[in-house]
Write a protein that holds these residues in place. Sequence first.
Motif: not given
Length: 374
Positions: A280-285
Motif C-alpha cells: 500500500a503506497v500512502r499519498q501524503n500531502a
Amino acid sequence: MFIRKNTKNLRSLLTIFAVIVTAFWCGENTITTNAQTTPRRVPMDFTGDGRSDWVTVTDPFATTANTRLRWKVLGNPASPAPNAAFRRDFDYGFSTDGIVADDYIGDRKTDVAVWRPGTPGIFFISEFPIGPGPIVLNRAVQWGQADDNASPRIPYHVNPVGDYDGDGKADYTVVRVNPTNFNLTWYIMSSATGAQRAVPYGTLAGVELGQILPGADFNNDGRDELVFVTANPANGSVTYFIGDAMTGAGVITRQFGNYDTDTSLVPADYTGDGRADFVAVRQNALGTPATWYMNNPATNATTATNFGISDPDFKILDIPIRGDYDGDGKHDIAVYRRSNQTFYYLRSSNNNTVVDGQKHGDPGDYPLAGLFGF
C-alpha cells in the motif's frame, strides 16, 4: 493499482477498471512453505534478461471506438549509456481490449498480449522481437465470452491472468459473473496442456468496490493463487482475499491499507522469500514523500519506506509502479514521474540505498507497470 475515492484526473480515468467484488472465502488463514522450483516470471520483461523493461502506453483509457493502443518498450538496462537503449514503438490492440501482457510461451520473455471480449473472447498473443523485426501474431486463443470480466457492476475489463499450474507459463483466464446470485467463477485454460477448469471463488453480492488482480504466489510453491481486493468506502478498509486456483478454497485473507489515502498495488515478492507481499503506497500531502507499506503475509509484519513524491490526484507527479528493475529476483520500490517522463526505483540489490532513474515515454503516456493488473 486499486482506486481510492475522491480522486480526479488520471485516477478518475482509471476508475473504468474498477470492479465490484467481494470474497466467497473459506478455509484456513494459512500459508504453506514448499519451495518453488520454476523460475518466476518477471513482469514487463520483454527482452528476457530478468529485468523489467521500461514500458509506456498511450490512450489506454480512451472510450472512442477503434482507438489503437500505442506501446513504447525501452530495453533495460540502457546500453551503451544511460538513456540509450533498444526501443520499439508499435500499435497493438485497442483501448477497449484488456491488456494482459505476460509470458504465455515459457521463454522467460513477456509477450505482447490483449484480451478482446466477444463471442467468443480472444487472447491475441505476439512474441516481442529482439531487433528490427515486426510484431507478428503468434497465437489467437478463443477463451471466454463477451460478458466475462464485466457485468453491470464491473464497468471494464480486468486482468485475472496468472501461472496457476506452476509450469512457468501464464494461463488464459477470465472471470464470469452469475447473473442470479452474483457469484464469480474463474475459467482457467492451461497454456501448456490446454486443460480447462472452472473454479468458483468470490461473489459480487453486498460489496461496494473491488478489483480482480493477476495471480500471485503466496505459498512459494511456484503456483499463483487467485487474488482480489475489496474496499469499504464507509470506513476506508481494504481487504485482500487469496484463493487456491485449483480448488477455490481460501488461502489467506488480510485487511491492509486505507482506501482514503493509499494506492494498493498488485501483490509481489519484495523481500526475496518467494512469497508475494501486500503493498500500500500512502499519498501524503501534495509534494511530500510517499510512504510504501509492505506487509509480509507469513508473519503479518509491516515495514515502511519513503519513496517518490505524493500526488493524491496523480496530476503530474509520481505513479507507483511494480517490477524488478535491477534483476535480483525481488520487486523494487518504483514510480513513474509523469512531469518528466522518468522511471525511478530503489535498488533492492543494494538494500534500497541507491536510486536509479531512466527517462522514457512522452507527455501523456501511462506506465504499463502502473495500470490495473500489473
